[in-house]
Motif scaffolding. Structure first.
Motif, PDB file in Angstrom:
ATOM      1  N   ASP A 283       0.823  -1.211   0.000  1.00 51.53           N
ATOM      2  CA  ASP A 283       0.000   0.000   0.000  1.00 51.53           C
ATOM      3  C   ASP A 283       0.859   1.264   0.000  1.00 51.53           C
ATOM      4  O   ASP A 283       0.514   2.255  -0.648  1.00 51.53           O
ATOM      5  N   ALA A 284       1.973   1.246   0.725  1.00 48.06           N
ATOM      6  CA  ALA A 284       2.866   2.415   0.754  1.00 48.06           C
ATOM      7  C   ALA A 284       3.506   2.638  -0.618  1.00 48.06           C
ATOM      8  O   ALA A 284       3.641   3.782  -1.068  1.00 48.06           O
ATOM      9  N   ILE A 285       3.893   1.556  -1.291  1.00 47.38           N
ATOM     10  CA  ILE A 285       4.442   1.678  -2.643  1.00 47.38           C
ATOM     11  C   ILE A 285       3.392   2.258  -3.565  1.00 47.38           C
ATOM     12  O   ILE A 285       3.661   3.182  -4.343  1.00 47.38           O
ATOM     13  N   TRP A 286       2.188   1.732  -3.499  1.00 48.71           N
ATOM     14  CA  TRP A 286       1.095   2.196  -4.361  1.00 48.71           C
ATOM     15  C   TRP A 286       0.802   3.679  -4.108  1.00 48.71           C
ATOM     16  O   TRP A 286       0.593   4.448  -5.038  1.00 48.71           O
ATOM     17  N   LYS A 287       0.805   4.086  -2.846  1.00 49.10           N
ATOM     18  CA  LYS A 287       0.563   5.493  -2.520  1.00 49.10           C
ATOM     19  C   LYS A 287       1.636   6.377  -3.145  1.00 49.10           C
ATOM     20  O   LYS A 287       1.339   7.426  -3.708  1.00 49.10           O
ATOM     21  N   ASP A 288       2.891   5.940  -3.067  1.00 48.22           N
ATOM     22  CA  ASP A 288       3.990   6.702  -3.649  1.00 48.22           C
ATOM     23  C   ASP A 288       3.815   6.832  -5.159  1.00 48.22           C
ATOM     24  O   ASP A 288       4.026   7.902  -5.723  1.00 48.22           O
ATOM     25  N   VAL A 289       3.428   5.747  -5.801  1.00 48.78           N
ATOM     26  CA  VAL A 289       3.202   5.786  -7.250  1.00 48.78           C
ATOM     27  C   VAL A 289       2.085   6.762  -7.575  1.00 48.78           C
ATOM     28  O   VAL A 289       2.219   7.619  -8.460  1.00 48.78           O
ATOM     29  N   LYS A 290       0.974   6.669  -6.863  1.00 56.15           N
ATOM     30  CA  LYS A 290      -0.167   7.560  -7.125  1.00 56.15           C
ATOM     31  C   LYS A 290       0.189   9.020  -6.875  1.00 56.15           C
ATOM     32  O   LYS A 290      -0.256   9.904  -7.604  1.00 56.15           O
ATOM     33  N   ASP A 291       1.009   9.264  -5.859  1.00 54.13           N
ATOM     34  CA  ASP A 291       1.412  10.635  -5.549  1.00 54.13           C
ATOM     35  C   ASP A 291       2.288  11.243  -6.647  1.00 54.13           C
ATOM     36  O   ASP A 291       2.409  12.455  -6.744  1.00 54.13           O
ATOM     37  N   ASN A 292       2.916  10.384  -7.454  1.00 54.48           N
ATOM     38  CA  ASN A 292       3.833  10.868  -8.476  1.00 54.48           C
ATOM     39  C   ASN A 292       3.274  10.835  -9.891  1.00 54.48           C
ATOM     40  O   ASN A 292       3.994  11.141 -10.837  1.00 54.48           O
ATOM     41  N   LEU A 293       2.028  10.453 -10.039  1.00 53.96           N
ATOM     42  CA  LEU A 293       1.391  10.450 -11.355  1.00 53.96           C
ATOM     43  C   LEU A 293       0.200  11.396 -11.337  1.00 53.96           C
ATOM     44  O   LEU A 293      -0.499  11.504 -10.334  1.00 53.96           O
ATOM     45  N   ASN A 294      -0.026  12.074 -12.441  1.00 52.97           N
ATOM     46  CA  ASN A 294      -1.168  12.986 -12.534  1.00 52.97           C
ATOM     47  C   ASN A 294      -2.480  12.234 -12.477  1.00 52.97           C
ATOM     48  O   ASN A 294      -3.420  12.654 -11.828  1.00 52.97           O
ATOM     49  N   ILE A 295      -2.561  11.127 -13.193  1.00 50.55           N
ATOM     50  CA  ILE A 295      -3.759  10.307 -13.245  1.00 50.55           C
ATOM     51  C   ILE A 295      -3.316   8.880 -13.003  1.00 50.55           C
ATOM     52  O   ILE A 295      -2.444   8.372 -13.699  1.00 50.55           O
ATOM     53  N   CYS A 296      -3.902   8.227 -12.012  1.00 49.87           N
ATOM     54  CA  CYS A 296      -3.479   6.864 -11.708  1.00 49.87           C
ATOM     55  C   CYS A 296      -4.664   6.046 -11.215  1.00 49.87           C
ATOM     56  O   CYS A 296      -4.963   6.022 -10.024  1.00 49.87           O
ATOM     57  N   PRO A 297      -5.347   5.359 -12.116  1.00 46.72           N
ATOM     58  CA  PRO A 297      -6.529   4.576 -11.724  1.00 46.72           C
ATOM     59  C   PRO A 297      -6.138   3.314 -10.946  1.00 46.72           C
ATOM     60  O   PRO A 297      -5.036   2.791 -11.095  1.00 46.72           O
ATOM     61  N   GLU A 298      -7.049   2.832 -10.129  1.00 45.64           N
ATOM     62  CA  GLU A 298      -6.812   1.626  -9.333  1.00 45.64           C
ATOM     63  C   GLU A 298      -6.526   0.418 -10.211  1.00 45.64           C
ATOM     64  O   GLU A 298      -5.863  -0.526  -9.777  1.00 45.64           O
ATOM     65  N   GLU A 299      -7.004   0.430 -11.446  1.00 43.93           N
ATOM     66  CA  GLU A 299      -6.773  -0.688 -12.360  1.00 43.93           C
ATOM     67  C   GLU A 299      -5.291  -0.902 -12.635  1.00 43.93           C
ATOM     68  O   GLU A 299      -4.881  -1.980 -13.054  1.00 43.93           O
ATOM     69  N   TYR A 300      -4.487   0.117 -12.386  1.00 48.01           N
ATOM     70  CA  TYR A 300      -3.060   0.007 -12.635  1.00 48.01           C
ATOM     71  C   TYR A 300      -2.319  -0.725 -11.513  1.00 48.01           C
ATOM     72  O   TYR A 300      -1.253  -1.277 -11.717  1.00 48.01           O
TER      73      TYR A 300
END
Length: 152
Positions: A73-90
């Motif tokens: 979850d922490a990795i996913w949060k970091d990824v989402k924080d660094n992308l403009n658009i990041c759907p859960e499907e990714y």
């Protein structure tokens, strides 16, 4: 705007539209459960930096399936924080990439630092740079067990 790996999101071509499922960033998107686009290398670099950091993802897990959800979850949060658009499907695709990068990193460490000196009794004391010392000790101990031979 047609560049290698990047579709023009404004395209109305009926043959291209089915392949454009999600846009993650202005230059990253999902297509057929794969990430494509000009910034994929940057995203992969980001994932590599995260998963190679032993303070984030320790080398002591037997495999990626043993990595706890809070780390995922922490990795996913970091990824989402660094992308403009990041759907859960990714997320599953991202975690599959993290799995591959982490596994490759762990195998390279074993090949470079453990295998050439596996019989050296002082190997645990000679911690490679960028490896958390306690993790190196555990990794050396594990690699010397019969379980490690079976798990290759």
């Amino acid at each position: 705007m047609s560049q290698r790996g990047l579709f023009d999101m404004s395209s109305t071509d009926p043959q291209i539209e089915p392949y454009m499922s999600q846009q993650l960033d202005e230059n990253i998107m999902l297509r057929d459960e794969e990430v494509v686009g000009d910034n994929v290398a940057k995203l992969t670099t980001q994932l590599g930096i995260i998963v190679r950091n032993g303070n984030i993802v320790p080398l002591t897990f037997l495999d990626w399936n043993n990595v706890p959800d809070d780390i995922i979850d922490a990795i996913w949060k970091d990824v989402k924080d660094n992308l403009n658009i990041c759907p859960e499907e990714y997320k599953p695709i991202c975690m599959k990439n993290c799995n591959s990068i982490w596994k490759d990193h762990k195998n390279k460490i074993k090949a470079k630092y453990f295998k050439p000196r596996s019989s050296d009794p002082n190997l645990k004391d000679d911690v490679p740079m960028y490896i958390v010392p306690s993790q190196w000790e555990q990794l050396v101990e594990y690699c010397r067990t019969s379980d490690a031979e079976v798990y290759k």
